[in-house]
Design a protein around this motif. Structure first.
Motif, short mmCIF file in Angstrom:
data_model
loop_
_atom_site.label_atom_id
_atom_site.label_comp_id
_atom_site.label_asym_id
_atom_site.label_seq_id
_atom_site.Cartn_x
_atom_site.Cartn_y
_atom_site.Cartn_z
N ALA A 45 0.83 -1.20 0.00
CA ALA A 45 0.00 0.00 0.00
C ALA A 45 0.87 1.26 0.00
O ALA A 45 0.58 2.22 -0.73
CB ALA A 45 -0.92 0.00 1.23
N ILE A 46 1.95 1.24 0.81
CA ILE A 46 2.85 2.40 0.85
C ILE A 46 3.52 2.61 -0.50
O ILE A 46 3.62 3.75 -0.99
CB ILE A 46 3.90 2.22 1.97
N LEU A 47 3.98 1.51 -1.10
CA LEU A 47 4.62 1.60 -2.42
C LEU A 47 3.62 2.11 -3.46
O LEU A 47 3.99 2.90 -4.35
CB LEU A 47 5.18 0.25 -2.83
N ALA A 48 2.37 1.64 -3.33
CA ALA A 48 1.34 2.09 -4.27
C ALA A 48 1.10 3.60 -4.12
O ALA A 48 0.95 4.32 -5.12
CB ALA A 48 0.05 1.32 -4.04
N LEU A 51 2.01 8.97 -6.11
CA LEU A 51 2.55 10.31 -5.90
C LEU A 51 3.57 10.66 -6.97
O LEU A 51 3.55 11.78 -7.53
CB LEU A 51 3.18 10.40 -4.51
N LEU A 52 4.46 9.70 -7.27
CA LEU A 52 5.47 9.93 -8.31
C LEU A 52 4.81 10.13 -9.67
O LEU A 52 5.22 11.00 -10.46
CB LEU A 52 6.45 8.76 -8.36
N LEU A 53 3.77 9.30 -9.93
CA LEU A 53 3.04 9.44 -11.18
C LEU A 53 2.37 10.80 -11.27
O LEU A 53 2.38 11.46 -12.32
CB LEU A 53 2.01 8.31 -11.29
N LYS A 74 4.40 17.58 -13.81
CA LYS A 74 5.55 18.18 -14.49
C LYS A 74 5.29 18.28 -15.99
O LYS A 74 5.61 19.32 -16.62
CB LYS A 74 6.79 17.33 -14.24
N LYS A 75 4.71 17.22 -16.57
CA LYS A 75 4.40 17.24 -18.00
C LYS A 75 3.37 18.32 -18.31
O LYS A 75 3.50 19.07 -19.30
CB LYS A 75 3.85 15.87 -18.42
N VAL A 76 2.35 18.40 -17.47
CA VAL A 76 1.31 19.42 -17.68
C VAL A 76 1.92 20.81 -17.55
O VAL A 76 1.63 21.71 -18.35
CB VAL A 76 0.16 19.23 -16.67
N ASN A 77 2.76 20.96 -16.53
CA ASN A 77 3.40 22.26 -16.32
C ASN A 77 4.28 22.64 -17.51
O ASN A 77 4.27 23.79 -17.96
CB ASN A 77 4.24 22.21 -15.04
N HIS A 78 5.02 21.63 -18.02
CA HIS A 78 5.88 21.88 -19.18
C HIS A 78 5.05 22.25 -20.40
O HIS A 78 5.39 23.17 -21.18
CB HIS A 78 6.74 20.64 -19.47
N HIS A 79 3.93 21.54 -20.58
CA HIS A 79 3.04 21.83 -21.70
C HIS A 79 2.47 23.23 -21.58
O HIS A 79 2.40 23.98 -22.59
CB HIS A 79 1.91 20.79 -21.72
N LEU A 80 2.05 23.59 -20.37
CA LEU A 80 1.49 24.93 -20.17
C LEU A 80 2.54 26.01 -20.41
O LEU A 80 2.25 27.05 -21.03
CB LEU A 80 0.92 25.04 -18.75
N GLU A 81 3.76 25.75 -19.88
CA GLU A 81 4.83 26.72 -20.09
C GLU A 81 5.13 26.91 -21.57
O GLU A 81 5.30 28.04 -22.06
CB GLU A 81 6.11 26.26 -19.36
#
Length: 388
Positions: free
Chosen positions: A338-341, A346-348, A354-361
């Motif tokens: 459960a912790i790993l999930a 969270l990492l996902l 980050k991808k969304v932020n890069h796209h927006l930028e």
């Protein structure tokens, strides 16, 4: 097997040591469901009705000094039935958590009926009794943890956290459980002739034949490695040990009487049954003076029922130990999963953010560049218009 599930016990015996206190938190869980008359084998009822006097303590079982100063060497446990005894169906009254607070009972046993001192300073006989008591306590705690319910309506379920709180975190308690098992197994092996040839008559021929066949099959499959798990001949083999043996037997007798002080009916019944069963094992391992052949030991029906059921319960406790450790392993594996999930999610999330932020930028930058170009063209056009 009908023979082994009907146990006769006196629940009305007075506590000889102190006034009983009401410490059971759930009366419905503490009460026993007694056998209807039709459940009790007819020949058992007839035997009971034909008795003209109550069952009394057999003085041959009591350790005493005779006129020559020789002490009888019979290990003694007080009988659990008399004219006030009732029949209980063990299958319909399983041992389970009732909420009864039995600290005062165990406190009395450990303080007053237990050899005191560091284990390494005690004799073999003294260590044997102490480890037997601890093993019994451990077995009972395991059963209460396995058949646990926290309120009136909830179903019974294993409570591995309670198990580790009471037993699992104490390796010596589990070692003592295995030690008690070795004593019961040795007694079972020694009493094999008695068990094989006992009269298992309950009036139900089909059930009696099944019981006899099961007993015979059990006796025909011995494990050579388990024939001598406990060496009783190493105990009390020195005349200097007479005082230790006397104290040993006094403690065992007192513990059997302390069970009368348990306020919870179900706890009292199972306490009496298991102490009686252990007492029967001791009776087999340390027979009365003059009895050279174990087959000549007089084992009563109720003693055999208590002995076999106690042996089964201790065996189950060992099985439950493995299950509890598997439960804890599965619990922590699930927790880690459960912790790993959560970490993976969270990492996902961070990666997507980050991808969304890069796209927006990138999108804002393009729009900003377009606006700059537009402003530049407007300025150039204005400048050109002024020049013209």
């Amino acid at each position: 097997m009908k023979f082994f599930k009907i146990f006769r016990v006196n629940l009305e015996a007075e506590c000889p040591f102190w006034a009983k206190q009401s410490l059971c938190t759930s009366r419905s869980k503490c009460q026993l469901c007694l056998c209807e008359e039709a459940e009790i084998p007819l020949n058992w009822r007839r035997q009971h009705k034909n008795k003209t006097s109550p069952v009394v303590i057999d003085q041959d079982y009591v350790s005493n000094w005779n006129e020559h100063g020789r002490k009888e060497d019979q290990v003694y446990v007080e009988e659990v039935e008399n004219e006030d005894g009732v029949y209980v169906n063990l299958k319909r009254n399983p041992e389970a958590y009732t909420g009864y607070q039995g600290q005062s009972i165990w406190g009395s046993i450990y303080r007053e009926n237990h050899f005191q001192g560091d284990m390494k300073d005690l004799s073999l006989e003294e260590r044997t009794l102490n480890r037997m008591i601890s093993g019994l306590h451990t077995s009972i705690s395991i059963h209460l943890s396995y058949f646990f319910s926290d309120n009136e309506k909830s179903k019974m379920r294993p409570n591995f956290k309670l198990f580790f709180e009471k037993v699992g975190n104490y390796p010596e308690r589990m070692q003592n459980l295995y030690f008690l098992y070795s004593i019961m197994l040795r007694a079972f092996n020694r009493a094999s002739h008695i068990i094989r040839n006992f009269d298992y008559d309950t009036g139900d021929l089909k059930n009696d034949i099944k019981t006899k066949r099961l007993i015979d099959s059990l006796m025909l499959t011995p494990n050579p490695k388990c024939q001598d798990p406990f060496r009783e001949n190493e105990l009390f083999n020195d005349v200097t040990k007479n005082s230790v043996k006397q104290q040993f037997m006094t403690y065992v007798q007192n513990i059997s009487r302390i069970m009368n002080c348990v306020d919870c009916e179900k706890c009292k019944m199972y306490g009496k049954l298991q102490v009686y069963g252990i007492g029967t094992a001791l009776k087999v391992l340390f027979p009365q003076s003059g009895i050279d052949n174990v087959a000549n030991i007089d084992i009563k029906r109720n003693e055999l029922i208590a002995f076999v059921n106690t042996f089964i319960k201790i065996s189950q406790s060992i099985k439950f130990v493995d299950e509890f450790f598997q439960m804890r392993k599965a619990y922590y594996e699930n927790m880690v999963t459960a912790i790993l999930a959560v970490i993976l999610c969270l990492l996902l999330f961070l990666w997507v953010a980050k991808k969304v932020n890069h796209h927006l930028e990138t999108s804002f930058k393009r729009k900003f560049d377009v606006i700059k170009k537009y402003d530049h063209l407007v300025k150039m056009n204005n400048l050109k218009s002024k020049t013209d």
